[in-house]
Design a protein around this motif. Structure first.
Motif, PDB file in Angstrom:
ATOM      1  N   LEU A  20     -26.012 -20.944   3.418  1.00  0.00           N
ATOM      2  CA  LEU A  20     -24.688 -20.858   2.798  1.00  0.00           C
ATOM      3  C   LEU A  20     -24.412 -22.004   1.831  1.00  0.00           C
ATOM      4  O   LEU A  20     -23.738 -21.821   0.820  1.00  0.00           O
ATOM      5  CB  LEU A  20     -23.606 -20.831   3.883  1.00  0.00           C
ATOM      6  N   TYR A  62     -27.597 -18.288  -1.703  1.00  0.00           N
ATOM      7  CA  TYR A  62     -27.235 -17.151  -0.865  1.00  0.00           C
ATOM      8  C   TYR A  62     -25.720 -17.056  -0.716  1.00  0.00           C
ATOM      9  O   TYR A  62     -25.018 -18.052  -0.747  1.00  0.00           O
ATOM     10  CB  TYR A  62     -27.859 -17.282   0.537  1.00  0.00           C
ATOM     11  N   THR A  63     -25.245 -15.834  -0.491  1.00  0.00           N
ATOM     12  CA  THR A  63     -23.835 -15.604  -0.220  1.00  0.00           C
ATOM     13  C   THR A  63     -23.662 -15.324   1.269  1.00  0.00           C
ATOM     14  O   THR A  63     -24.650 -15.131   1.999  1.00  0.00           O
ATOM     15  CB  THR A  63     -23.313 -14.390  -1.015  1.00  0.00           C
ATOM     16  N   ASP A 111     -25.417 -12.263   2.094  1.00  0.00           N
ATOM     17  CA  ASP A 111     -26.864 -12.433   2.275  1.00  0.00           C
ATOM     18  C   ASP A 111     -27.177 -12.882   3.699  1.00  0.00           C
ATOM     19  O   ASP A 111     -28.137 -12.413   4.305  1.00  0.00           O
ATOM     20  CB  ASP A 111     -27.426 -13.453   1.285  1.00  0.00           C
TER      21      ASP A 111
END
Length: 191
Positions: free
Chosen positions: A87, A92-93, A96
């Protein structure tokens, strides 16, 4: 295209999942008894010896692997750290991370029976490249004895047993400098 492998590095090398789970379960019972942890004893006895037919039994087993320092990492914090790092690194979100967790669950449920049926001792007796079994000294997820027995009987061009003294199941993350040094040093021999 032909793939050629020069070396094999097996981190927490699984040989026989069913034997590993049995040894792991018995080891957790012994740890719970030594620490007089009645809740752990009760929970573990309630799920009984493997093989387990329900994922919830595996979750109880995993809970105590982490609690007793033999799970994914010795301190039980590696999974949370991986998610946090995902994170915070900007690559990445949150979605994800959620997809990653779903993918892990998907793989676990779809591959469980196939993985449980594998016993490398019945499949492999010779390897023609150098191998390195990198085992965490505190790993109760893949206890070392079945892997050691396999390693002892395995014929290989060159074989190395490497203990990671401060690791449980993830020596490549728990002692990443040592693991990276091993891989870099050994693969440089190929050039």
């Amino acid at each position: 295209m032909t793939l050629t492998f020069k070396r094999y590095f097996g981190a927490a090398q699984l040989v026989n999942m069913m034997e590993n789970e049995y040894i792991s379960y018995e080891s957790l019972l012994q740890k719970a008894e030594r620490e007089n942890n009645e809740r752990a004893l009760r929970d573990l006895k309630e799920i009984g010896k493997p093989p387990w037919s329900h994922l919830k039994h595996e979750r109880v087993h995993q809970k105590y692997l982490e609690r007793f320092g033999g799970g994914i990492s010795r301190d039980g914090k590696l999974a949370a750290k991986v998610f946090k790092d995902m994170l915070l690194n900007g690559q990445y979100t949150l979605f994800d991370v959620v997809r990653h967790v779903k993918g892990q669950y998907f793989s676990l449920t779809r591959m469980r029976d196939k993985t449980a049926a594998i016993n490398l001792q019945n499949i492999v007796d010779t390897i023609e490249i150098p191998i390195y079994f990198c085992m965490g000294k505190h790993d109760l997820t893949v206890p070392s004895q079945p892997t050691w027995d396999f390693y002892q009987n395995l014929e290989a061009k060159e074989k190395h047993w490497v203990w990671f003294e401060e690791s449980a199941h993830s020596p490549l993350f728990e002692e990443s400098d040592k693991f990276l040094d091993l891989v870099v040093t050994e693969t440089q021999k190929d050039h």
